[in-house]
Design an enzyme around this catalytic site. Structure first.
Site, PDB file in Angstrom:
ATOM      1  N   LYS A  95      -1.641  12.475  21.324  1.00 52.93           N
ATOM      2  CA  LYS A  95      -0.899  11.309  20.825  1.00 52.93           C
ATOM      3  C   LYS A  95      -1.234  10.056  21.642  1.00 52.93           C
ATOM      4  O   LYS A  95      -1.857  10.148  22.708  1.00 52.93           O
ATOM      5  CB  LYS A  95       0.600  11.600  20.890  1.00 52.93           C
ATOM      6  CG  LYS A  95       1.136  11.749  22.304  1.00 52.93           C
ATOM      7  CD  LYS A  95       2.548  12.310  22.301  1.00 52.93           C
ATOM      8  CE  LYS A  95       3.077  12.449  23.716  1.00 52.93           C
ATOM      9  NZ  LYS A  95       4.305  13.249  23.778  1.00 52.93           N
ATOM     10  N   TYR A 319      -0.564 -15.131  42.892  1.00 50.94           N
ATOM     11  CA  TYR A 319       0.773 -15.645  42.576  1.00 50.94           C
ATOM     12  C   TYR A 319       1.789 -15.206  43.630  1.00 50.94           C
ATOM     13  O   TYR A 319       1.759 -14.061  44.074  1.00 50.94           O
ATOM     14  CB  TYR A 319       1.234 -15.124  41.211  1.00 50.94           C
ATOM     15  CG  TYR A 319       0.379 -15.580  40.076  1.00 50.94           C
ATOM     16  CD1 TYR A 319       0.350 -16.919  39.688  1.00 50.94           C
ATOM     17  CD2 TYR A 319      -0.421 -14.674  39.379  1.00 50.94           C
ATOM     18  CE1 TYR A 319      -0.441 -17.339  38.639  1.00 50.94           C
ATOM     19  CE2 TYR A 319      -1.211 -15.084  38.322  1.00 50.94           C
ATOM     20  CZ  TYR A 319      -1.224 -16.417  37.956  1.00 50.94           C
ATOM     21  OH  TYR A 319      -2.001 -16.828  36.927  1.00 50.94           O
TER      22      TYR A 319
HETATM   23  C1  LIG Z   1       3.954  14.492  24.416  1.00 53.24           C
HETATM   24  C2  LIG Z   1       4.369  15.832  23.982  1.00 53.24           C
HETATM   25  C3  LIG Z   1       3.794  16.974  24.545  1.00 53.24           C
HETATM   26  C4  LIG Z   1       2.799  16.931  25.686  1.00 53.24           C
HETATM   27  O1  LIG Z   1       3.474  16.605  26.872  1.00 53.24           O
HETATM   28  P1  LIG Z   1       2.729  16.517  28.278  1.00 53.24           P
HETATM   29  O2  LIG Z   1       3.832  16.341  29.243  1.00 53.24           O
HETATM   30  O3  LIG Z   1       1.848  15.330  28.222  1.00 53.24           O
HETATM   31  O4  LIG Z   1       1.967  17.764  28.471  1.00 53.24           O
HETATM   32  C5  LIG Z   1       4.195  18.209  24.057  1.00 53.24           C
HETATM   33  N1  LIG Z   1       5.105  18.288  23.061  1.00 53.24           N
HETATM   34  C6  LIG Z   1       5.686  17.221  22.501  1.00 53.24           C
HETATM   35  C7  LIG Z   1       6.680  17.401  21.413  1.00 53.24           C
HETATM   36  C8  LIG Z   1       5.335  15.951  22.937  1.00 53.24           C
HETATM   37  O5  LIG Z   1       5.913  14.870  22.379  1.00 53.24           O
END
Ligand SMILES: *Cc1c(COP(=O)(O)O)cnc(C)c1O
Length: 425
Positions: A95, A319
């Site tokens: 994702k 800054y």
């Molecule tokens: C993002 C996500 C994962 C993966 O999580 P990590 O901590 O990056 O391994 C697994 N399951 C769901 C439902 C997620 O949203």
């Protein structure tokens, strides 16, 4: 007289195609692609339409920052994750643009790995992009979609997920439109109260789902809160799934463990695991110390030194002037900053690798610039390559950058700007 900025704005408005703009730009006699040392990646700042800024950032611009993606490291991390899970298959989470690395590159690296059973995303756009990229293993969409998107995605083979009770009716409509049952993943909410069928009504909803025959359940899953509530969640999940299976309902492969569960919840490895973070070579909090796995950071955030200058005692930097030279010292400017995804808080202890040495970040990290303290000797030059995050030194490991900046390691990856070119290493 037409200023260069006005000219570029006009050229971009005239034609947004990079080739045409480049051809027009050459006639001005000044290339927008190579600001010299002392020049700035902010050349487009103040140009009215955002689009012209994008056009100016040519992919091969020598002084623009870029991200190098290591496909072998991604594949190796996936094999390592499966090994940690006793050889179980992975539903690889890609994702948020492959955790910032570029979803198509990441999926192409994962596809040949035998342990990878499929990839999971959260948006319809990502699922479409992944399907279009030619990824041939199952794609799971763990997010809500409207009916049109659902039909389109299901017809491309994307596995839809139950987000709440209304998903059951939507899946029936999709199955009717397609004239066949659709393969789905059942998301159960065991206490996160975020997405999925509530554990309180799950037994009844699973019966309804099975009776409707609109779906073919390929998997049933949950997500953990990742603290001591996990045990309660796993009990809820186990009770629901065992009761359903005892009633003859096929739930497909059961899965619950993300990267945290991969390391810390072996009792929740079930039929497959569902890591994201670990695939990219970063560790969930605390796991790095376990030395249970050998993960390799699968990317480098890179830039070239844009300027080298000598400070006199009392000179300040950036800054807010929170760095003041206590003695004459050399500093180097990198044309990469927090707008590219390098943390603002890097000034609180991060270092950057240039050549064989690491140098401290000093002064506020600005949108497009980061300044390094080089020391009494001029050991770096404009054009030298720098690595801000990557596997090449302990100080720039993504987990080290996160710890030093006091931020989540997820932010080190997922905040990488989508504007930066991704280059396979
Ligand atoms: C993002 C996500 C994962 C993966 O999580 P990590 O901590 O990056 O391994 C697994 N399951 C769901 C439902 C997620 O949203």
């Amino acid at each position: 007289m037409i200023t260069r900025r006005l000219f570029l704005w006009a050229a971009a408005a005239l034609s947004a195609t990079p080739g045409r703009l480049a051809a027009l730009s050459r006639k001005t006699g000044s290339s927008p692609r190579r600001p010299g040392p002392g020049g700035s990646s902010d050349a487009g700042r103040g140009v009215p339409p955002a689009r012209s800024v994008t056009v100016l950032r040519a992919r091969d611009a020598a002084f623009d920052p870029w991200i190098e993606v290591d496909s072998d490291a991604i594949a190796g991390n996936a094999r390592e994750a499966s090994r940690l899970a006793g050889g179980r298959p992975l539903l690889a989470v890609v994702k948020n643009n492959g955790y910032g690395l570029g979803v198509s590159l990441v999926a192409a690296a994962l596809e040949p790995v035998e342990a990878v059973a499929g990839c999971a995303v959260v948006t319809a756009q990502a699922a479409t992009e992944l399907a279009d990229s030619g990824f041939s293993k199952p794609i799971v969409l763990m997010g809500r979609v409207d009916d049109e998107e659902a039909v389109d995605l299901a017809s491309r083979g994307v596995r839809l997920t139950t987000i709440d009770e209304s998903s059951l009716d939507q899946l029936s409509r999709v199955a009717r439109r397609l004239g066949r049952p659709v393969p789905v993943q059942v998301y159960l909410d065991t206490g996160m109260n975020r997405v999925g069928l509530s554990f309180r009504r799950a037994p009844e909803l699973l019966e309804r789902l099975a009776a409707a025959r609109a779906v073919q359940v390929e998997g049933t899953f949950m997500g953990f809160a990742e603290d001591d509530f996990d045990a309660t969640q796993l009990v809820r999940f186990t009770e629901i799934t065992q009761a359903a299976q005892a009633a003859g309902i096929d739930l497909g492969r059961l899965h619950a463990a993300s990267s945290h569960g991969l390391f810390f919840r072996p009792e929740a490895h079930l039929d497959q695991v569902r890591p994201g973070l670990a695939l990219y070579g970063a560790y969930p909090d605390g796991a790095r110390a376990l030395e249970a796995a050998r993960l390799t950071p699968a990317f480098r955030l890179r830039a070239r030194v844009a300027r080298v200058e000598r400070l006199e005692t009392g000179d300040s930097v950036s800054y807010g002037r929170n760095y003041v030279a206590q003695r004459p010292t050399w500093i180097a400017t990198l044309p990469v900053g927090h707008a590219d995804g390098y943390p603002r808080a890097a000034v609180d202890g991060c270092e950057v690798l240039v050549g064989d040495d690491v140098y401290a970040v000093v002064g506020a990290v600005s949108a497009s610039h980061t300044i390094l303290e080089i020391g009494s000797e001029r050991t770096v030059e404009p054009g030298d390559e720098a690595i801000l995050v990557g596997p090449d030194h302990a100080a720039i490991h993504p987990n080290a950058v996160a710890e030093r900046a006091g931020i989540s390691v997820y932010d080190v990856l997922m905040h990488l700007s989508s504007r930066l070119p991704r280059v396979a290493s």
